[in-house]
Design a protein around this motif. Structure first.
Motif, mmCIF file in Angstrom:
data_model
loop_
_atom_site.group_PDB
_atom_site.id
_atom_site.type_symbol
_atom_site.label_atom_id
_atom_site.label_comp_id
_atom_site.label_asym_id
_atom_site.label_seq_id
_atom_site.Cartn_x
_atom_site.Cartn_y
_atom_site.Cartn_z
ATOM 1 N N ILE A 127 0.747 -1.159 0.179
ATOM 2 C CA ILE A 127 0.119 -0.264 -0.530
ATOM 3 C C ILE A 127 0.805 1.384 -0.035
ATOM 4 C CG2 ILE A 127 -0.338 0.237 2.389
ATOM 5 C CD1 ILE A 127 -3.545 1.434 2.078
ATOM 6 N N ASN A 128 1.612 0.964 0.430
ATOM 7 C CA ASN A 128 3.017 2.353 0.458
ATOM 8 C C ASN A 128 3.241 2.823 -0.998
ATOM 9 O OD1 ASN A 128 2.532 2.489 3.305
ATOM 10 N ND2 ASN A 128 3.958 1.206 3.448
ATOM 11 N N SER A 129 3.427 1.989 -1.739
ATOM 12 C CA SER A 129 4.122 1.968 -3.476
ATOM 13 C C SER A 129 2.996 1.329 -3.698
ATOM 14 C CB SER A 129 5.105 1.249 -3.459
ATOM 15 O OG SER A 129 5.983 0.254 -3.178
ATOM 16 N N PRO A 130 2.008 1.508 -3.771
ATOM 17 C CA PRO A 130 0.639 0.972 -5.144
ATOM 18 C C PRO A 130 0.657 0.697 -6.830
ATOM 19 C CG PRO A 130 -0.116 2.643 -3.794
ATOM 20 C CD PRO A 130 1.266 3.190 -3.332
ATOM 21 N N GLU A 131 1.956 1.378 -6.603
ATOM 22 C CA GLU A 131 2.317 1.523 -8.736
ATOM 23 C C GLU A 131 2.007 -0.313 -9.093
ATOM 24 O OE1 GLU A 131 4.306 3.026 -6.313
ATOM 25 O OE2 GLU A 131 3.466 4.615 -7.210
ATOM 26 N N VAL A 132 1.398 -0.098 -10.335
ATOM 27 C CA VAL A 132 0.430 -1.353 -11.166
ATOM 28 C C VAL A 132 0.816 -0.579 -12.178
ATOM 29 C CG1 VAL A 132 -0.833 -2.718 -11.553
ATOM 30 C CG2 VAL A 132 -0.812 -2.525 -9.469
ATOM 31 N N PHE A 133 1.412 -1.736 -13.452
ATOM 32 C CA PHE A 133 0.933 -0.852 -14.813
ATOM 33 C C PHE A 133 -0.414 -1.256 -15.208
ATOM 34 C CE2 PHE A 133 5.308 -2.536 -14.531
ATOM 35 C CZ PHE A 133 6.435 -2.002 -14.582
ATOM 36 N N THR A 134 -0.553 -0.547 -16.301
ATOM 37 C CA THR A 134 -1.735 0.203 -16.108
ATOM 38 C C THR A 134 -2.063 -0.931 -17.629
ATOM 39 O OG1 THR A 134 -3.375 1.821 -17.816
ATOM 40 C CG2 THR A 134 -0.803 1.731 -18.273
ATOM 41 N N ALA A 135 -3.576 -1.378 -17.943
ATOM 42 C CA ALA A 135 -4.028 -2.506 -18.651
ATOM 43 C C ALA A 135 -4.433 -1.388 -20.217
ATOM 44 C CB ALA A 135 -4.559 -3.390 -18.413
ATOM 45 N N THR A 136 -4.247 0.042 -20.038
ATOM 46 C CA THR A 136 -4.710 0.506 -21.209
ATOM 47 C C THR A 136 -4.515 0.658 -22.633
ATOM 48 O OG1 THR A 136 -3.686 2.473 -20.082
ATOM 49 C CG2 THR A 136 -5.656 2.545 -19.738
ATOM 50 N N ASN A 137 -3.078 -0.042 -22.390
ATOM 51 C CA ASN A 137 -2.673 -0.160 -23.932
ATOM 52 C C ASN A 137 -3.141 -1.642 -24.584
ATOM 53 O OD1 ASN A 137 -1.134 1.856 -23.899
ATOM 54 N ND2 ASN A 137 0.447 0.680 -22.497
#
Lengths: 410, 167
Positions: free
Chosen positions: B96-106
């Motif tokens: 939760i402190n680094s909630p970076e997830v790659f986007t699936a928009t591509n």
């Protein structure tokens, strides 16, 4: 974009800094049918870009649901797509039944099918007649409204309310359908096909209407799938995906019906697909009614599954019977066992796949509940649909997408 | 109906080995998870593979598990193969402190608003998202309301006694 501008606007020399007009359409514009705002960049009457703002009637249903026992969440689902609340209610009951592994009797399934198909007709009726209104034809709208009224009267006969129905319970219905309900249903089945045919006569081959809707707001099947379209909007683009067929629930596998598809995915095809679906729904209701009439004796009185640990007992039994009082107390106070688990269940809502993703940790309330709201998913394609279109076509596109603000904003 | 849960599972393990884990089939739906750095690779594989063809993103949402140290937030994808009519559930967990997830928009255009909604309510930061801003809540909001630290009712209320009833 610059091509578009140079082609359409002839400006006096040296007079301009900004070459497009910004138009704020909504959130309370009469043509948006719901609280939806679009900030349009216009080149003359042509749309260069559209930026949607949503969330005006966000009510935090998912958060609220985390504090409510399962049977109290039904009223939240009413307020998603309020043009066809019974489908949402049934979808929620079916999700709970899947989690609790409750098997409903056939008669309950068929009664549910009747209610869901009536709701589908009511929803399509509104959407298609509103498309008419937006193109300037008010007559059709007023005419078919009488039959939505009749559908609402049938709801009323079954559950006591009209718009936000809270119809049914986990395991079945709160009471059996009355004779009046069936009489009204017969009246509906008798009269509505004629009305629908007249409605179609008014529009389907109407030159003015066709000119307005053909070729506007179209989308290819591939883009529609990528944008997560479901329901009539996806089928209008030519993909025959229907949850009733792909993952039958509530005994839809027992019915004969076809899934109408379009080809261009434009406003006209969406209109046609909805009309055809109404004919199919009438057929399904007739079949279901026949099946229900075939139940005799005690079977004809069944309106809920025999699951006292989840099914809220009738109020008069609560007052007079010990067993019913105990179960009522247990259910209301959250003393029944709810299994821990994760379940995704979806139903074919009137405007697409309405999904419920429910995570239970065994507690009284869901740990997490997520609604997959079809119009939230496909409304994001709107800016792509209207790019380069005329402003008046954008209005038609919005109404033919069947956006329901309550569902969009949850 | 050629494709079964077992086939999907074996294809995934063949491709990603131990990276994909926690296979389960709650209520018949194959469910698994992968490290969050792998989410796009897994989804692209599921999308492109000629047998798997998971080309439809049904649903995307997040779940907050405050007790799981280091993996508090789960991002859950529901994918659908419309040809073989089979669904799967795919999860990635993040701190939760680094909630970076790659986007699936591509891969899926539909992920755009779903990810905005997820960001809005849980604060999952979708890296590479074209327009990651709040969608349903007001822009001025400075917290993520669906996280479990925000109880619905004011915990300091003293006019109600729940000791006897309810849990």
């Amino acid at each position: 974009m610059s091509d578009l501008i140079h082609h359409h606007i002839k400006l006096p020399e040296g007079s301009i800094e900004k070459q497009t007009t910004t138009l704020n359409l909504g959130p309370t514009h009469p043509a948006t049918h719901g609280v939806m705002q679009n900030i349009l960049e216009l080149d003359g009457e042509r749309i260069v870009s559209a930026d949607q703002t949503i969330g005006y009637i966000h009510r935090a249903f998912e958060k609220l649901a985390e504090r409510r026992p399962l049977f109290q969440i039904t009223t939240l689902t009413d307020r998603l797509n309020y043009c066809s609340s019974p489908i949402n209610n049934m979808g929620w009951h079916l999700t709970c039944e899947k989690l609790l592994q409750v098997k409903t009797p056939k008669r309950v399934d068929y009664l549910r099918v009747i209610i869901m198909e009536l709701a589908r007709i009511a929803d399509h009726l509104i959407c298609n007649s509103i498309v008419g209104v937006d193109s300037g034809a008010f007559t059709g709208f007023l005419y078919v409204m009488q039959y939505r009224e009749l559908i609402y009267e049938i709801y009323e006969e079954i559950c006591g309310s009209r718009l936000t129905t809270n119809i049914g319970r986990i395991g079945g219905f709160e009471r059996n359908f009355t004779n009046t309900a069936f009489t009204k249903l017969e009246k509906f089945l008798d009269e509505y096909p004629g009305v629908l045919a007249e409605f179609e006569n008014l529009f389907t081959r109407n030159r003015i209407f066709m000119e307005r809707v053909q070729g506007t707001g179209g989308i290819s099947a591939e883009r529609a799938l990528n944008y997560g379209f479901t329901g009539p909007n996806l089928r209008a683009a030519g993909v025959d995906y229907d949850v009733r067929v792909h993952a039958p629930y509530s005994s839809y596998e027992d019915f004969n019906f076809t899934v109408p598809v379009g080809s261009t995915g434009d406003n006209y095809d969406r209109f046609l697909v909805r009309n055809q679906e109404m004919w199919q729904s009438i057929g399904i209701i007739k079949q279901a009614y026949e099946k229900i009439q075939a139940f005799k004796g005690a079977e004809a009185e069944v309106y809920h599954a025999d699951v006292p640990e989840y099914y809220l007992p009738e109020k008069k039994d609560v007052y007079t019977k010990m067993e019913a009082l105990i179960w009522h107390f247990k259910i209301v106070m959250g003393e029944t066992e709810i299994p821990a688990g994760e379940v995704y269940h979806s139903v074919e809502g009137a405007n697409g796949e309405l999904g419920f993703y429910l995570i239970s940790d065994g507690g009284r309330t869901p740990y997490r509940l997520h609604f997959r709201r079809p119009c939230f998913v496909y409304y994001q394609a709107y800016s792509e649909l209207v790019k380069g279109a005329m402003l008046s076509d954008a209005i038609m596109t919005m109404s033919s997408l069947n956006l329901i603000a309550g569902e969009l904003d949850a | 109906m050629g494709l079964t849960n077992d086939t999907i599972k074996s294809k995934l393990t063949e491709k990603f080995g131990d990276q994909v884990s926690h296979f389960d089939e709650p209520y018949g739906m194959l469910s698994f998870e992968a490290p969050k750095e792998m989410n796009l690779k897994v989804m692209q594989f599921l999308y492109d593979d000629p047998e798997l063809r998971f080309t439809f993103l049904t649903d995307l949402c997040a779940v907050h598990y405050p007790d799981q140290q280091g993996r508090e937030l789960a991002v859950v994808y529901h994918l659908h193969n419309l040809t073989d009519n089979i669904r799967i559930r795919f999860k990635v967990f993040t701190d939760i402190n680094s909630p970076e997830v790659f986007t699936a928009t591509n891969i899926f255009s539909s992920a755009n608003w779903m990810e905005r909604e997820t960001y809005d309510f849980y604060g999952v930061n979708f890296v590479g998202h074209p327009n990651l801003k709040r969608i349903l809540n007001v822009d001025e909001m400075d917290y993520f309301p669906m996280r479990k630290e925000f109880p619905l009712e004011d915990g300091t209320r003293i006019d109600k006694d729940d000791a006897m009833f309810g849990r």
